[in-house]
Enzyme design. Structure first.
Site, PDB file in Angstrom:
ATOM      1  N   ALA A   1       0.854  -1.188   0.000  1.00 15.22           N
ATOM      2  CA  ALA A   1       0.000   0.000   0.000  1.00 15.22           C
ATOM      3  C   ALA A   1       0.886   1.232   0.000  1.00 15.22           C
ATOM      4  O   ALA A   1       1.992   1.206   0.551  1.00 15.22           O
ATOM      5  CB  ALA A   1      -0.886   0.006   1.249  1.00 15.22           C
TER       6      ALA A   1
ATOM      7  N   SER B   1       6.110   2.284  -1.070  1.00 10.84           N
ATOM      8  CA  SER B   1       5.254   1.102  -0.987  1.00 10.84           C
ATOM      9  C   SER B   1       5.508   0.358   0.322  1.00 10.84           C
ATOM     10  O   SER B   1       6.609  -0.124   0.571  1.00 10.84           O
ATOM     11  CB  SER B   1       5.546   0.193  -2.183  1.00 10.84           C
ATOM     12  OG  SER B   1       4.828  -1.009  -2.064  1.00 10.84           O
ATOM     13  N   SER B   2       4.478   0.279   1.146  1.00 12.64           N
ATOM     14  CA  SER B   2       4.593  -0.303   2.486  1.00 12.64           C
ATOM     15  C   SER B   2       3.904  -1.659   2.545  1.00 12.64           C
ATOM     16  O   SER B   2       2.881  -1.868   1.896  1.00 12.64           O
ATOM     17  CB  SER B   2       3.935   0.644   3.488  1.00 12.64           C
ATOM     18  OG  SER B   2       3.755   0.000   4.731  1.00 12.64           O
ATOM     19  N   PRO B   3       4.426  -2.591   3.382  1.00  6.78           N
ATOM     20  CA  PRO B   3       3.738  -3.868   3.586  1.00  6.78           C
ATOM     21  C   PRO B   3       2.634  -3.738   4.636  1.00  6.78           C
ATOM     22  O   PRO B   3       1.922  -4.699   4.885  1.00  6.78           O
ATOM     23  CB  PRO B   3       4.863  -4.771   4.111  1.00  6.78           C
ATOM     24  CG  PRO B   3       5.752  -3.841   4.866  1.00  6.78           C
ATOM     25  CD  PRO B   3       5.696  -2.515   4.129  1.00  6.78           C
TER      26      PRO B   3
END
Ligand SMILES: *[C@@H]1O[C@H](CO)[C@@H](O)[C@H](O)[C@H]1NC(C)=O
Ligand SMILES: *[C@@H]1O[C@H](CO)[C@@H](O)[C@H](O)[C@H]1NC(C)=O
Ligand SMILES: *[C@@H]1O[C@H](CO)[C@@H](O)[C@H](O)[C@H]1NC(C)=O
Ligand SMILES: *[C@@H]1O[C@H](CO)[C@@H](O)[C@H](O)[C@H]1NC(C)=O
Ligand SMILES: *[C@@H]1O[C@H](CO)[C@@H](O)[C@H](O)[C@H]1NC(C)=O
Ligand SMILES: *[C@@H]1O[C@H](CO)[C@@H](O)[C@H](O)[C@H]1NC(C)=O
Ligand SMILES: CC(=O)N[C@H]1CO[C@H](CO)[C@@H](O)[C@@H]1O
Length: 700
Positions: A178, A276-278
């Protein structure tokens, strides 16, 4: 009957011809352990004071893939479980390969060292001052096993070269990343954003490796997601979500191995993960359900603005497992589907150049490096100094921090204008004490396998930056009449130079923009230089590089010194201090403490080995004593190796070994083993191995 024999003939001919058609390459895969000092060294990534190693959750690896064409041209792709790659690490790996094989085979030009961007590996392998300050120095104890492990991985791939194939496959992986700065992404032009369904890249790209007998050799899967599933309170070394993905994929493909390691090598490589992050559920104020964006306008009174992974109600390790498992499942699916076999020539170009000297069109220039205020704010994956008044989206400095940063270095007017609208907190490009704080000499690289290309920079490219770079390379090849099947962006690679946003995203000055060192036109600097590589590859000409600076002879190392080991009083090394219980149920944790040496004694000796075992007793049919077989090592996700200094003055310490007994464990009799080294009583120069076992215990 006649038709039948005619078909047989065609079939027989195709069997002879097929290997020539589909196995134009020689391929080799390899893996090497790069786990360095697991204790007393700061972890690299979050720059969080106090986040110092205490042991091992999982080992760190380098995974290497060599592809050679029929003209003997070759490329090497290496994926490392690291936050980033060091330019000096690459220099030393190339040197060591040259010492063994001659300097012509593996060079700066055809070897790419890329990073998974885990935030849970040890630091100390980046030579520039800013990055050294975040982990207390240049730490040879980290560097030497890293160089050795990468070298071992490449040599294993080199020595296993055989006729084989490389297949490309692409698929969409949802619910695994995300955008953590969507406000910045929205500043990109609407017509550009309209080309894409998502504000992060959802494509996973897999290269699958098989030999001429169609036996499985390995895969590389690129997917853009930060290695920040494991949070900044963790103190056990691990490879974050991509490390877990590799572990679970290799365990599946090497079913007869302990802890996954075996002939099949699965690498989970990083792509344009800048924003973009997990932590896919988004950012909230502490444990409340109030959403936040970490700007000064939007603070969380009494708590921090923190993003949540899918397993956050259980733990960050559960989120890590989930994001890792999703990547592993997708990669193995794409691998097994097959995809398109690559064919055609191998080629490669790289360029080591001064980023600040790149000439751009119009009245635009690149700047000497500098970091903005929001750099100190950190991100919603790992908040920084919010309590000291740093937030994301700071386009204005503050008076107090202006004074403090001015003590380090006041930016020149030209630098302020060049970096605008970034308010400069650290004018890294204009300080040279003790030596460069951030790099200006950096390396970009372009590898070619048939009609598929791998491009790398040392920066963390945001989603849209990565798309623009890939599109620019594709268009430039098209202008030379070269049709491209795919361009993979891999990085950070071959060095580290923080972030790279688009010009538009930079205006917002969130963490990623504040951490884009060379000013608003950083991406254009990269694209402009890549055009030179594309032209040279298309024209068959060379690219000029400048020498890479090496500051390591002047480097500092503030990692704590350590003393010779002494056993805990009235004990020998390896003695059990606290034993297991006689019996456990599934779901329990079996645990034992042992008298230990400092794990910093033996980082080179323990490469590819384990500090712990879980062993299972198999009964002998004739009623004998039975034999112990190892079922877990320190690389397994359900084991923990934790070291504690019990007297720093006397050099006494213990280790705790934990095994979380999963629901799938076979009932039986088990024991825990510990393996380490201690120094001589008065000197850290020589080490002696020791080991110990717990009592046996029953799992019912
Ligand atoms: C994702 O992959 C598909 C299929 O290869 C491709 O058409 C599309 O352009 C890719 N998307 C991005 C954002 O790269
Ligand atoms: C600050 O927050 C308020 C309330 O959420 C919002 O209406 C306003 O637009 C925000 N201002 C800025 C500059 O983001
Ligand atoms: C990190 O994870 C641990 C364990 O899941 C949790 O207790 C802690 O609150 C988390 N901390 C942050 C800063 O997210
Ligand atoms: C070019 O940029 C400089 C600052 O970098 C500025 O002072 C100057 O006005 C600009 N010139 C034009 C024509 O935009
Ligand atoms: C490559 O060739 C093109 C013409 O095809 C020429 O315009 C360009 O300058 C050449 N570039 C290099 C780097 O040789
Ligand atoms: C079997 O185990 C016992 C007790 O642990 C030990 O004394 C004996 O030597 C062992 N026998 C053999 C053949 O290993
Ligand atoms: C979310 C937020 O605070 N956004 C602000 C960031 O800064 C720019 C420029 O100062 C503002 O226009 C945004 O509203």
């Amino acid at each position: 009957m006649l038709r039948y024999s005619w078909l047989r003939l065609v079939w027989a001919c195709s069997l002879i011809l097929l290997p020539w058609a589909t196995h134009a390459y020689k391929v080799g895969v390899g893996i090497g352990d790069i786990t360095g000092p697991s204790v007393q060294v700061m972890l690299m990534g979050y720059a969080k004071e106090g986040q110092t190693g205490k042991g091992i959750l999982q080992r760190l690896y380098a995974r290497a893939y060599v592809v050679v064409d029929d003209q003997d041209r070759r490329v090497v792709f290496v994926n490392t479980d690291t936050q980033s790659m060091g330019d000096i690490i690459k220099k030393r790996v190339i040197q060591q390969l040259g010492d063994h094989l001659g300097s012509a085979i593996y060079t700066f030009d055809n070897v790419m060292l890329s990073s998974t961007h885990s935030h849970s590996g040890m630091g100390g392998y980046l030579q520039h001052t800013l990055y050294e300050l975040s982990v207390a120095g240049w730490i040879e104890e980290t560097v030497q096993p890293m160089v050795q492990g990468i070298f071992n991985a490449i040599m294993q791939a080199h020595n296993s070269l055989q006729e084989g194939s490389v297949n490309l496959n692409v698929g969409e992986l949802l619910n695994s990343n995300a955008n953590r700065s969507p406000e910045s992404y929205l500043l990109n032009p609407a017509n550009e954003r309209a080309l894409y369904q998502y504000d992060v890249d959802k494509n996973m790209t897999v290269l699958g490796f098989r030999n001429a007998k169609n036996e499985d050799l390995g895969l590389v899967a690129w997917f853009a997601v930060h290695g920040t599933s494991v949070n900044n309170t963790n103190q056990l070394i691990n490879g974050d979500n991509k490390g877990y993905a590799a572990y679970t994929a290799e365990r599946q493909m090497n079913p007869n191995s302990v802890s996954g390691n075996g002939p099949f090598v699965a690498a989970f490589a990083q792509s344009n993960e800048g924003d973009s992050s997990p932590n896919t559920l988004g950012a909230f104020c502490g444990t409340t359900n109030v959403r936040c964006t970490a700007t000064s306008n939007d603070t969380c009174p009494g708590s921090q603005c923190i993003a949540r992974g899918p397993g956050w109600t259980t733990s960050d390790l559960e989120s890590n497992r989930m994001i890792g498992q999703q990547q592993a499942d997708m990669a193995l699916n794409l691998y097994k589907q097959g995809g398109t076999p690559l064919s055609g020539a191998i080629d490669y170009r790289h360029k080591v150049f001064d980023m600040t000297a790149v000439v751009l069109d119009g009245n635009k220039s690149l700047c000497a490096p500098a970091m903005g205020y929001a750099f100190a704010a950190g991100t919603t994956d790992g908040p920084g100094l919010n309590d000291l008044g740093f937030y994301q989206n700071m386009t204005q400095g503050t008076f107090l921090w202006g004074l403090i940063s001015g003590i380090i270095r006041t930016a020149s007017d030209q630098q302020k204008a060049c970096q605008a609208p970034k308010p400069i907190l650290l004018d890294t490009g204009e300080i040279s004490i003790p030596y460069a704080w951030q790099p200006t000499i950096i390396e970009i690289q372009l590898l070619r396998i048939g009609d598929t290309f791998i491009a790398s920079t040392p920066s963390e490219l945001t989603t849209m930056s990565g798309r623009r770079l890939r599109n620019a390379i594709r268009d430039r090849f098209a202008s030379h009449g070269i049709q491209v099947q795919d361009i993979i962006y891999s990085g950070p690679a071959n060095g580290y130079a923080s972030y790279c946003t688009t010009f538009e995203e930079y205006q917002e000055q969130r963490y990623e923009g504040a951490s884009t060192p060379y000013g608003p036109h950083t991406l254009e600097g990269y694209i402009t230089t890549f055009m030179e590589l594309v032209d040279a590859m298309a024209n068959g000409t060379d690219v000029q590089s400048v020498p890479l600076p090496d500051y390591t002879s002047k480097a500092f190392d503030f990692a704590p010194a350590y003393l010779p080991d002494h056993p805990v009083l009235f004990h020998q090394f390896g003695d059990v201090l606290s034993n297991v219980k006689p019996a456990y149920s599934r779901g329990d944790t079996a645990s034992a403490d042992f008298v230990s040496g400092n794990p910093r004694n033996d980082v080179m000796d323990m490469l590819g080995k384990t500090y712990l075992t879980v062993e299972m007793l198999s009964a002998q049919p004739n009623g004998g004593n039975g034999t112990w077989s190892v079922i877990r090592t320190d690389n397994d996700y359900d084991t923990r190796f934790t070291w504690t200094s019990t007297s720093s003055v006397l050099g006494m310490s213990k280790v705790t070994i934990d095994w979380i007994i999963g629901s799938d464990v076979t009932p039986g009799t088990y024991r825990l083993g510990y393996f380490g080294h201690h120094t001589a009583p008065l000197s850290t120069n020589s080490i002696t191995p020791h080991q110990g076992y717990s009592d046996q215990f029953v799992v019912a």
